[in-house]
Write a protein that holds these residues in place. Structure first.
Motif, mmCIF file in Angstrom:
data_model
loop_
_atom_site.group_PDB
_atom_site.id
_atom_site.type_symbol
_atom_site.label_atom_id
_atom_site.label_comp_id
_atom_site.label_asym_id
_atom_site.label_seq_id
_atom_site.Cartn_x
_atom_site.Cartn_y
_atom_site.Cartn_z
ATOM 1 N N HIS A 172 -41.385 -18.703 32.909
ATOM 2 C CA HIS A 172 -42.288 -19.823 32.474
ATOM 3 C C HIS A 172 -43.494 -19.064 31.549
ATOM 4 O O HIS A 172 -43.947 -18.129 31.956
ATOM 5 N N VAL A 173 -43.667 -20.153 30.591
ATOM 6 C CA VAL A 173 -44.863 -19.752 29.611
ATOM 7 C C VAL A 173 -45.651 -20.772 29.595
ATOM 8 O O VAL A 173 -45.362 -21.979 29.170
ATOM 9 N N TYR A 174 -47.028 -20.541 29.878
ATOM 10 C CA TYR A 174 -48.154 -21.550 29.742
ATOM 11 C C TYR A 174 -49.016 -21.017 28.639
ATOM 12 O O TYR A 174 -49.646 -19.918 28.968
ATOM 13 N N SER A 175 -49.232 -21.620 27.597
ATOM 14 C CA SER A 175 -50.131 -21.215 26.501
ATOM 15 C C SER A 175 -51.300 -22.101 26.127
ATOM 16 O O SER A 175 -51.214 -23.261 26.164
ATOM 17 N N PHE A 176 -52.580 -21.506 25.874
ATOM 18 C CA PHE A 176 -53.556 -22.222 25.567
ATOM 19 C C PHE A 176 -54.100 -21.847 24.132
ATOM 20 O O PHE A 176 -54.230 -20.689 24.037
ATOM 21 N N LEU A 177 -54.239 -22.551 23.019
ATOM 22 C CA LEU A 177 -54.512 -22.480 21.929
ATOM 23 C C LEU A 177 -56.246 -22.719 21.649
ATOM 24 O O LEU A 177 -56.211 -23.966 21.645
ATOM 25 N N ALA A 178 -56.928 -22.033 21.184
ATOM 26 C CA ALA A 178 -58.508 -22.136 20.791
ATOM 27 C C ALA A 178 -58.353 -23.440 19.949
ATOM 28 O O ALA A 178 -57.662 -23.130 18.853
ATOM 29 N N GLU A 179 -59.165 -24.495 19.959
ATOM 30 C CA GLU A 179 -59.473 -25.473 18.897
ATOM 31 C C GLU A 179 -59.991 -24.698 17.812
ATOM 32 O O GLU A 179 -59.880 -25.205 16.648
ATOM 33 N N SER A 180 -60.970 -23.900 18.228
ATOM 34 C CA SER A 180 -61.848 -23.148 17.145
ATOM 35 C C SER A 180 -61.282 -21.790 17.188
ATOM 36 O O SER A 180 -61.693 -21.030 18.258
ATOM 37 N N GLN A 181 -60.762 -21.182 16.277
ATOM 38 C CA GLN A 181 -60.242 -19.805 16.386
ATOM 39 C C GLN A 181 -61.559 -18.774 15.993
ATOM 40 O O GLN A 181 -62.440 -19.170 15.360
ATOM 41 N N SER A 182 -61.295 -17.676 16.471
ATOM 42 C CA SER A 182 -62.613 -16.853 16.323
ATOM 43 C C SER A 182 -61.853 -15.329 16.809
ATOM 44 O O SER A 182 -61.175 -15.072 17.496
ATOM 45 N N THR A 183 -62.498 -14.423 15.798
ATOM 46 C CA THR A 183 -62.401 -13.017 16.281
ATOM 47 C C THR A 183 -63.297 -12.377 16.955
ATOM 48 O O THR A 183 -63.094 -11.148 17.415
ATOM 49 N N ASN A 184 -64.231 -13.097 17.549
ATOM 50 C CA ASN A 184 -65.273 -12.609 18.279
ATOM 51 C C ASN A 184 -65.342 -13.575 19.587
ATOM 52 O O ASN A 184 -65.711 -14.674 19.281
ATOM 53 N N MET A 185 -64.756 -13.144 20.742
ATOM 54 C CA MET A 185 -64.446 -14.139 21.764
ATOM 55 C C MET A 185 -64.998 -13.776 22.930
ATOM 56 O O MET A 185 -65.114 -12.589 23.424
ATOM 57 N N TRP A 186 -65.102 -14.910 23.977
ATOM 58 C CA TRP A 186 -65.352 -14.784 25.311
ATOM 59 C C TRP A 186 -64.162 -15.820 25.930
ATOM 60 O O TRP A 186 -64.309 -16.626 25.710
ATOM 61 N N VAL A 187 -63.363 -15.174 27.047
ATOM 62 C CA VAL A 187 -62.565 -15.852 27.630
ATOM 63 C C VAL A 187 -62.632 -15.756 29.175
ATOM 64 O O VAL A 187 -62.571 -14.866 29.716
ATOM 65 N N ASP A 188 -62.555 -16.962 29.900
ATOM 66 C CA ASP A 188 -62.736 -16.999 31.149
ATOM 67 C C ASP A 188 -61.329 -17.273 31.791
ATOM 68 O O ASP A 188 -60.717 -18.483 31.924
ATOM 69 N N ILE A 189 -60.556 -16.007 32.170
ATOM 70 C CA ILE A 189 -59.473 -15.889 32.765
ATOM 71 C C ILE A 189 -59.026 -16.629 33.993
ATOM 72 O O ILE A 189 -57.934 -17.143 34.306
ATOM 73 N N THR A 190 -59.999 -16.456 34.778
ATOM 74 C CA THR A 190 -59.861 -17.195 36.097
ATOM 75 C C THR A 190 -59.810 -18.618 35.814
ATOM 76 O O THR A 190 -58.940 -19.142 36.590
ATOM 77 N N ALA A 191 -60.473 -19.225 34.953
ATOM 78 C CA ALA A 191 -60.690 -20.697 34.794
ATOM 79 C C ALA A 191 -59.446 -21.337 34.528
ATOM 80 O O ALA A 191 -58.591 -22.074 34.824
ATOM 81 N N HIS A 192 -58.633 -20.378 33.167
ATOM 82 C CA HIS A 192 -57.269 -20.896 32.973
ATOM 83 C C HIS A 192 -56.246 -20.761 33.923
ATOM 84 O O HIS A 192 -55.552 -21.608 34.311
ATOM 85 N N SER A 193 -56.515 -19.558 34.553
ATOM 86 C CA SER A 193 -55.230 -19.567 35.962
ATOM 87 C C SER A 193 -55.527 -20.415 36.818
ATOM 88 O O SER A 193 -54.263 -20.975 37.382
ATOM 89 N N GLN A 194 -56.569 -20.814 37.381
ATOM 90 C CA GLN A 194 -56.906 -21.833 38.498
ATOM 91 C C GLN A 194 -56.616 -23.221 37.958
ATOM 92 O O GLN A 194 -56.313 -24.071 38.986
ATOM 93 N N TRP A 195 -56.860 -23.461 36.668
ATOM 94 C CA TRP A 195 -56.571 -24.766 36.278
ATOM 95 C C TRP A 195 -55.067 -25.048 36.424
ATOM 96 O O TRP A 195 -54.570 -26.320 36.744
ATOM 97 N N LEU A 196 -54.200 -24.178 35.960
ATOM 98 C CA LEU A 196 -52.940 -24.382 35.919
ATOM 99 C C LEU A 196 -52.298 -24.791 37.279
ATOM 100 O O LEU A 196 -51.484 -25.488 37.406
ATOM 101 N N VAL A 197 -52.903 -23.902 38.537
ATOM 102 C CA VAL A 197 -52.375 -24.330 39.745
ATOM 103 C C VAL A 197 -52.950 -25.553 40.109
ATOM 104 O O VAL A 197 -52.374 -26.386 40.993
ATOM 105 N N SER A 198 -54.099 -25.877 40.108
ATOM 106 C CA SER A 198 -54.832 -27.030 40.390
ATOM 107 C C SER A 198 -54.291 -28.408 39.856
ATOM 108 O O SER A 198 -54.298 -29.547 40.456
ATOM 109 N N GLN A 199 -53.461 -28.234 38.588
ATOM 110 C CA GLN A 199 -52.791 -29.206 37.865
ATOM 111 C C GLN A 199 -51.524 -29.345 38.175
ATOM 112 O O GLN A 199 -50.447 -29.980 37.551
ATOM 113 N N ASN A 200 -51.067 -28.482 39.182
ATOM 114 C CA ASN A 200 -49.341 -28.435 39.519
ATOM 115 C C ASN A 200 -48.699 -27.974 38.276
ATOM 116 O O ASN A 200 -47.466 -28.092 38.276
ATOM 117 N N HIS A 201 -49.303 -27.301 37.225
ATOM 118 C CA HIS A 201 -48.393 -26.726 36.241
ATOM 119 C C HIS A 201 -47.771 -25.383 36.771
ATOM 120 O O HIS A 201 -46.836 -25.025 36.104
#
Length: 234
Positions: A172-201
């Motif tokens: 299974h592949v769950y992809s998140f594409l930033a609406e505003s692209q950047s080469t200087n980034m901060w990403v909340d990996i916990t938020a992405h992972s837990q959102w997928l579970v909370s939304q039953n994806h």
């Protein structure tokens, strides 16, 4: 480790390079480690750097590193479809998604521009070994796209992301594409992972490898990709 995800790419005709020989440019200063082995790897500070030229029809690629947070690759992959490589820095977390803590990452990269390019800059987060794959794209060229279908747009870690869900035939592949692209980034990996579970994806999984690098489809003529700084806060 061989990557199993696929990339959809509409590419221009291949460049004429018959009989040409390309070699990586000599670095201004010798790196601590380099490798042109397609499976070359190096352990540093609890992280592993992978050259990871896993796809078919690939060209030469050389990875170099001074540390896990300062590294890069020179890649000369032909202008044809299909991912050729995913050079990356990897860390094995091994925590249940609901008890993974506040895992986030910062990165600053320098990427090539111009013709003959197809790639994305992405985190690749794996659940339950390699059963579930969370991809977080922060920057990419216009001729590539994610696996699966668009589902919704969501705000995570203070940024807007377009979410796609699919399957590549292996996982299974769950992809998140930033609406505003950047080469200087901060990403909340916990938020992405837990959102997928909370939304039953995605089911409640163990978050294992967290990787960051580039999925490279084409880099004709030889191009440089560089990680200027990287941190994984966990």
């Amino acid at each position: 480790m061989k990557r199993r995800s696929l990339l959809l790419a509409a590419l221009a005709a291949p460049l004429a390079v018959a009989g040409a020989t390309f070699a990586p440019p000599a670095p201004a200063q010798a790196a601590t480690w380099t490798s042109s082995d397609r499976w070359g790897s190096w352990n540093n500070g609890g992280y592993t750097l992978y050259n990871n030229v896993w796809g078919g029809g690939y060209g030469p690629q050389t990875i170099w590193a001074n540390s896990y947070n300062n590294w890069g690759v020179w890649a000369n992959h032909p202008n044809t479809g299909g991912i050729k490589s995913y050079p990356n820095v990897s860390y094995n977390l091994g925590r249940d998604v609901w008890n993974m803590g506040n895992v986030n990452s910062t990165a600053n990269v320098t990427v090539p521009s111009g013709s003959g390019l197809a790639y994305n800059t992405a985190y690749d987060v794996w659940g339950n070994g390699h059963d579930h794959e969370i991809m977080i794209w922060t920057q990419w060229t216009s001729n590539v796209g994610p696996i699966g279908s668009y589902v919704s747009t969501v705000t995570l870690g203070g940024r807007r992301w377009r979410y796609y869900k699919g399957h590549n035939g292996g996982n299974h592949v769950y992809s998140f594409l930033a609406e505003s692209q950047s080469t200087n980034m901060w990403v909340d990996i916990t938020a992405h992972s837990q959102w997928l579970v909370s939304q039953n994806h995605m089911p409640r999984v163990r978050i294992d490898q967290i990787q960051f690098g580039w999925e490279i489809t084409s880099s004709s003529g030889g191009r440089d990709f560089r990680v200027n700084s990287y941190s994984l806060n966990r």
